[in-house]
Scaffold this motif. Sequence first.
Motif, PDB file in Angstrom:
ATOM      1  N   VAL A  61       0.834  -1.202   0.000  1.00  0.00           N
ATOM      2  CA  VAL A  61       0.000   0.000   0.000  1.00  0.00           C
ATOM      3  C   VAL A  61       0.871   1.256   0.000  1.00  0.00           C
ATOM      4  O   VAL A  61       0.534   2.271  -0.618  1.00  0.00           O
ATOM      5  CB  VAL A  61      -0.960  -0.004   1.216  1.00  0.00           C
ATOM      6  N   ALA A  62       2.010   1.178   0.680  1.00  0.00           N
ATOM      7  CA  ALA A  62       2.917   2.332   0.745  1.00  0.00           C
ATOM      8  C   ALA A  62       3.604   2.614  -0.587  1.00  0.00           C
ATOM      9  O   ALA A  62       4.125   3.715  -0.796  1.00  0.00           O
ATOM     10  CB  ALA A  62       3.972   2.101   1.828  1.00  0.00           C
ATOM     11  N   GLY A  63       3.615   1.628  -1.484  1.00  0.00           N
ATOM     12  CA  GLY A  63       4.254   1.831  -2.784  1.00  0.00           C
ATOM     13  C   GLY A  63       5.760   1.860  -2.734  1.00  0.00           C
ATOM     14  O   GLY A  63       6.414   2.535  -3.539  1.00  0.00           O
TER      15      GLY A  63
ATOM     16  N   GLY B 193      -7.224   1.710   4.742  1.00  0.00           N
ATOM     17  CA  GLY B 193      -7.602   0.357   5.148  1.00  0.00           C
ATOM     18  C   GLY B 193      -7.477   0.119   6.633  1.00  0.00           C
ATOM     19  O   GLY B 193      -6.709   0.785   7.328  1.00  0.00           O
ATOM     20  N   GLN B 194      -8.254  -0.845   7.115  1.00  0.00           N
ATOM     21  CA  GLN B 194      -8.218  -1.221   8.524  1.00  0.00           C
ATOM     22  C   GLN B 194      -7.217  -2.343   8.761  1.00  0.00           C
ATOM     23  O   GLN B 194      -6.845  -3.061   7.837  1.00  0.00           O
ATOM     24  CB  GLN B 194      -9.609  -1.663   8.977  1.00  0.00           C
ATOM     25  N   VAL B 195      -6.798  -2.471  10.023  1.00  0.00           N
ATOM     26  CA  VAL B 195      -5.876  -3.535  10.412  1.00  0.00           C
ATOM     27  C   VAL B 195      -6.479  -4.253  11.624  1.00  0.00           C
ATOM     28  O   VAL B 195      -6.847  -3.616  12.611  1.00  0.00           O
ATOM     29  CB  VAL B 195      -4.483  -2.986  10.772  1.00  0.00           C
TER      30      VAL B 195
ATOM     31  N   GLY C  46      -2.528   7.281   4.712  1.00  0.00           N
ATOM     32  CA  GLY C  46      -1.525   7.649   3.728  1.00  0.00           C
ATOM     33  C   GLY C  46      -1.489   9.146   3.509  1.00  0.00           C
ATOM     34  O   GLY C  46      -2.487   9.839   3.703  1.00  0.00           O
ATOM     35  N   PHE C  47      -0.312   9.645   3.135  1.00  0.00           N
ATOM     36  CA  PHE C  47      -0.212  11.067   2.802  1.00  0.00           C
ATOM     37  C   PHE C  47       0.683  11.262   1.587  1.00  0.00           C
ATOM     38  O   PHE C  47       1.565  10.452   1.303  1.00  0.00           O
ATOM     39  CB  PHE C  47       0.316  11.888   3.989  1.00  0.00           C
TER      40      PHE C  47
ATOM     41  N   SER D 105       6.027  11.122   0.798  1.00  0.00           N
ATOM     42  CA  SER D 105       4.789  10.363   0.959  1.00  0.00           C
ATOM     43  C   SER D 105       4.977   9.350   2.071  1.00  0.00           C
ATOM     44  O   SER D 105       6.074   9.184   2.613  1.00  0.00           O
ATOM     45  CB  SER D 105       4.403   9.647  -0.343  1.00  0.00           C
ATOM     46  N   GLY D 106       3.897   8.672   2.415  1.00  0.00           N
ATOM     47  CA  GLY D 106       4.029   7.666   3.445  1.00  0.00           C
ATOM     48  C   GLY D 106       2.734   6.953   3.764  1.00  0.00           C
ATOM     49  O   GLY D 106       1.648   7.365   3.353  1.00  0.00           O
TER      50      GLY D 106
END
Length: 280
Positions: free
Chosen positions: A42-44, A182-184, A201-202, A143-144
Amino acid sequence: MARLLGPAEIRDLAELLDVTPTKKLGQNFVHDGNTVRRIVQVAGVQRGETVLEIGPGLGSLTLGLLEAGADVIAVEIDKRLAAQLPHTAGVMQPGTSLSVVTQDALLVTELPGEPVRLVANLPYNISVPVLLHLLEHFESLRSGIVMVQAEVGHRLAAEPGSKVYGVPSLKAAWYGTWRTAGQVSRMVFWPVPNVDSVLVGFERGTEPGTLEERRATFAIIDAAFQQRRKMLRQSLSGVLGGSAAAASEVLERAGVAPEARGEQLVIDDFLRIARAAGEA
């Protein structure tokens, strides 16, 4: 495929280091490899890029980042965990690039590299202060993806007018755009936390003002939400001239209705108020 930490390895490492997870340090260790790989995806994360991780703990996410080919800079406050992390990485994923900084994430201002991405399971009790500190001091971060308490994550990504829109939403917006990703499940942690978790995410944008303007804007944001239900001419009277009438004058110069409330405004509105106050 490289090895990641499972429940047995997590408990063995904790026993080896005589580590009992503490609420004070926000320690909840992820023991599920699928969750780790999902966060990295998801973080890419790209092979060869430098990634900053805060609070690596026993190394679950660290190993996932190394598996993806990232050069990882990990900041860990616990000296026992920081000392063990390179050994864990060396055994489970030899030949990868890991630098460990043993320091409080709220105090770190220098790193052995320029990370472009932040990927972390942040200590939940200080997640927002840590995020704001890192974005202030490390402009290389573009980003993150961070895992935080669900309540905090929804605040960070909230839109104006939302019931959870407030100080974290606005201060985070100074640096860029935010979204939930998303949830964890609670069950992927040891020990199991008593709160839900989400990924946030940002993407970093251009900051709308100078350092001095940011400080002034953030002070006005803090004042606006101390008494959330009050109109701005009342909630900001203490920082804009000492009276509702004086605050109204500043707000009108900024193009903001004195009867508005803080949760209706975006970051650019608060910046305009700060600039109008500076002209007085």
